[in-house]
Design an enzyme around this catalytic site. Structure first.
Site, PDB file in Angstrom:
ATOM      1  N   ASP A   1       1.649  10.460 -16.333  1.00 43.53           N
ATOM      2  CA  ASP A   1       2.848  10.682 -15.413  1.00 43.53           C
ATOM      3  C   ASP A   1       3.539   9.294 -15.102  1.00 43.53           C
ATOM      4  O   ASP A   1       2.587   8.260 -14.595  1.00 43.53           O
ATOM      5  CB  ASP A   1       2.447  11.541 -14.215  1.00 43.53           C
ATOM      6  CG  ASP A   1       1.727  12.586 -14.273  1.00 43.53           C
ATOM      7  OD1 ASP A   1       1.276  12.989 -15.225  1.00 43.53           O
ATOM      8  OD2 ASP A   1       1.362  13.242 -13.255  1.00 43.53           O
TER       9      ASP A   1
ATOM     10  N   TRP B   1      -0.544  17.726 -21.920  1.00 42.87           N
ATOM     11  CA  TRP B   1      -2.214  17.971 -21.765  1.00 42.87           C
ATOM     12  C   TRP B   1      -3.002  18.464 -23.044  1.00 42.87           C
ATOM     13  O   TRP B   1      -3.760  18.091 -23.483  1.00 42.87           O
ATOM     14  CB  TRP B   1      -2.237  18.716 -20.562  1.00 42.87           C
ATOM     15  CG  TRP B   1      -1.886  17.733 -19.423  1.00 42.87           C
ATOM     16  CD1 TRP B   1      -0.837  17.686 -18.454  1.00 42.87           C
ATOM     17  CD2 TRP B   1      -2.734  16.465 -18.909  1.00 42.87           C
ATOM     18  NE1 TRP B   1      -1.068  16.838 -17.636  1.00 42.87           N
ATOM     19  CE2 TRP B   1      -1.995  16.033 -17.799  1.00 42.87           C
ATOM     20  CE3 TRP B   1      -3.963  15.858 -19.370  1.00 42.87           C
ATOM     21  CZ2 TRP B   1      -2.458  14.786 -17.174  1.00 42.87           C
ATOM     22  CZ3 TRP B   1      -4.232  14.513 -18.734  1.00 42.87           C
ATOM     23  CH2 TRP B   1      -3.645  14.127 -17.724  1.00 42.87           C
TER      24      TRP B   1
HETATM   25  C1  FRU Z   1       0.217  15.834 -13.800  1.00 40.67           C
HETATM   26  C2  FRU Z   1      -1.144  15.583 -13.055  1.00 40.67           C
HETATM   27  C3  FRU Z   1      -0.705  15.261 -11.560  1.00 40.67           C
HETATM   28  C4  FRU Z   1      -1.876  14.432 -11.214  1.00 40.67           C
HETATM   29  C5  FRU Z   1      -2.086  13.524 -12.268  1.00 40.67           C
HETATM   30  C6  FRU Z   1      -3.240  13.050 -12.475  1.00 40.67           C
HETATM   31  O1  FRU Z   1       0.157  15.585 -15.167  1.00 40.67           O
HETATM   32  O2  FRU Z   1      -2.092  16.628 -13.175  1.00 40.67           O
HETATM   33  O3  FRU Z   1      -0.685  16.584 -10.775  1.00 40.67           O
HETATM   34  O4  FRU Z   1      -1.552  13.889  -9.945  1.00 40.67           O
HETATM   35  O5  FRU Z   1      -1.439  14.184 -13.513  1.00 40.67           O
HETATM   36  O6  FRU Z   1      -3.699  11.906 -13.525  1.00 40.67           O
END
Ligand code: FRU
Length: 490
Positions: free
Chosen positions: A38, A303
């Protein structure tokens, strides 16, 4: 060995030479080494854009999260700075998760989620708290002595006591507000709203928005902003079920236009709309810049997807192009920021010609922009074949009869395949496309930003051909292709 900023910085400096360039992008943001996800803390501060990001420098896979950091004057050429946060405190020991940045008293504040494991199962043995870190120079950040600033005792009843993350902070009527992603005990995604006068002490306001049952079982990375007289909520719902052609990725991103009542803490909205219609777009975040533009960046991966650069290339993950968010009535348009036009080099330019059957273009490349205006009134199908080689091709096609646009990557290369489809009207047969191809990505802006489709592709370096294809007659009004420079070439 424990984690620290110093350890991360020296590891990156010592390891960078191992990177394999084959799929490294030319004009998209990537980490220097290892894994990124992110975008975090996207903000303009002291005249420069700052982009932080979820970072695991040690391996090209997700792991204990750090915050990477880079700055840019034009949103295209980024300069890497030292790692900003490492998971080195009891309240963030298993990860500095996503969050945002805000300027206050001339300092730059980061608000982020501390992830704390309580057992061996990463899917359930954890809890999360909210922390702050502050910097005077925008480079070195000190974590607050009183962290966490929001602890689990401030989570309301019937709300997950574990998933409580991704603070995005904004100002309304002289107060700070924070939105957090979570879910309830029925397994529905929701957003919590908190209020503060000073960024340190927070009071819970309300559940700001909640899934009606169709919007996934957990919400991540919420963002709230005012745009042209309305309020916009963006977020990333997990495990949303497909609806027609939409929401076919494991996790999605949506926006809602509505009205936030800061007294009641409720966001009133009537519909939700996908932000991107492709394969790889997640956890987007926006900021307002000094030109009054609302600019959005997303993680250009997903993901569930296999990422070929994880095998021996020592890196994984990239950001989308920065996109300007524009309101048009009850919809948002997304357009690549104008700064990208400065990176246009030589290319191919043609006007007023017809395509019938296949026409191979006198241009090859792996990092370029195409702008195309066509009339499909007399066509049954119009397509562009990109990154074409002996056995590979990526196909973007439009069917005027079905009014459907398709992005097919089944033969794109070694990465994941699949097709994404979206409905698209072409009034008077007019189709306008801007297509950004980089070494392992394609972003297609349809009808001037009405819709965007983003996807990663991993072709062989030799697969560089481009062809137009028409079943029936497609009238090309204008075609421009610009080779796009690597920022350091300018
Ligand atoms: C979104 C997420 C967030 C979290 C982060 C962890 O892609 O799952 O909710 O803070 O990635 O890396």
């Amino acid at each position: 060995m424990s984690y620290s900023i110093e350890r991360a910085n020296s590891f990156i400096a010592e390891s960078k030479h191992l990177l394999v360039d084959q799929y490294r992008l030319h004009y998209h943001f990537m980490g220097e080494f290892g894994w990124i996800n992110d975008p975090n803390g996207f903000i303009q501060y002291n005249g420069e854009y700052h982009l932080f990001y979820q970072y695991h420098p040690y391996q090209p896979v997700w792991g204990p999260m750090h915050w990477g950091h880079a700055v840019s004057k034009d949103l295209v050429e980024w300069r890497h700075l030292p790692v900003a946060l490492a998971p080195d405190q009891p309240y963030d020991r298993d990860g500095c998760f996503s969050g945002s940045a805000i300027e206050h008293n001339e300092n730059l504040y980061l608000l982020y989620t501390g992830h704390i494991m309580t057992g061996p199962d990463i899917t359930k043995d954890y809890y999360q708290v909210q922390n702050i870190a502050v910097s005077q120079d925008g480079i070195l950040f000190a974590k607050d002595a009183h962290n966490p600033v929001i602890n689990t005792d401030q989570i309301p009843a019937h709300t997950s006591q574990k998933d409580f993350r991704d603070p995005k902070v904004f100002v309304r009527d002289g107060q700070f507000y924070m939105v957090l992603g979570s879910n309830d005990d029925q397994g529905k995604g929701l957003i919590l709203l908190y209020r503060s006068a000073d960024l340190h002490t927070w009071e819970y306001v309300n559940v700001m928005a909640q899934s009606d049952g169709t919007l996934g079982d957990n919400w991540e990375c919420p963002d709230v902003f005012e745009l042209d007289g309305v309020d916009v909520l963006m977020m990333s719902p997990q495990r949303m079920a497909p609806q027609g052609n939409n929401y076919h990725n494991l996790h999605s991103t949506v926006y809602m236009i509505g009205k936030l009542n800061t007294d009641t803490g409720v966001f009133d909205y009537h519909q939700y709309i996908p932000i991107d219609y492709g394969f790889d777009f997640y956890a987007c975040q926006t900021t307002l810049d000094d030109q009054g533009r609302r600019i959005m960046i997303g993680w250009m991966d997903s993901w569930e997807a296999s990422m070929p650069t994880q095998n021996g290339h020592h890196w994984a993950g990239a950001m989308t192009l920065p996109r300007e968010v524009i309101r048009e009535g009850e919809h948002l348009l997304f357009r690549p920021v104008a700064e990208l036009e400065q990176y246009r080099l030589d290319g191919l330019h043609a006007e007023s010609f017809e395509v019938q059957g296949q026409q191979v273009l006198e241009y090859t490349g792996e990092s370029y922009e195409i702008e195309l205006n066509v009339d499909v009134t007399k066509a049954e199908e119009f397509a562009i074949h990109l990154r074409t080689g002996e056995t590979e091709t990526t196909v973007l096609s439009y069917s005027p009869l079905e009014q459907l646009f398709r992005f097919n990557r089944d033969q794109s290369g070694i990465g994941p395949g699949g097709e994404r489809i979206t409905s698209l009207a072409t009034p008077a047969g007019k189709l306008h496309l801007r297509i950004f191809v980089d070494l392992s990505s394609v972003e297609v802006f349809l009808q001037n930003g009405e819709k965007v489709m983003t996807g990663r592709i991993y072709p062989q370096p030799e697969s560089q051909g481009i062809a137009l294809y028409s079943n029936g007659i497609t009238q090309v009004q204008s075609l421009h292709i610009w080779n796009l420079a690597k920022p350091e070439q300018i």
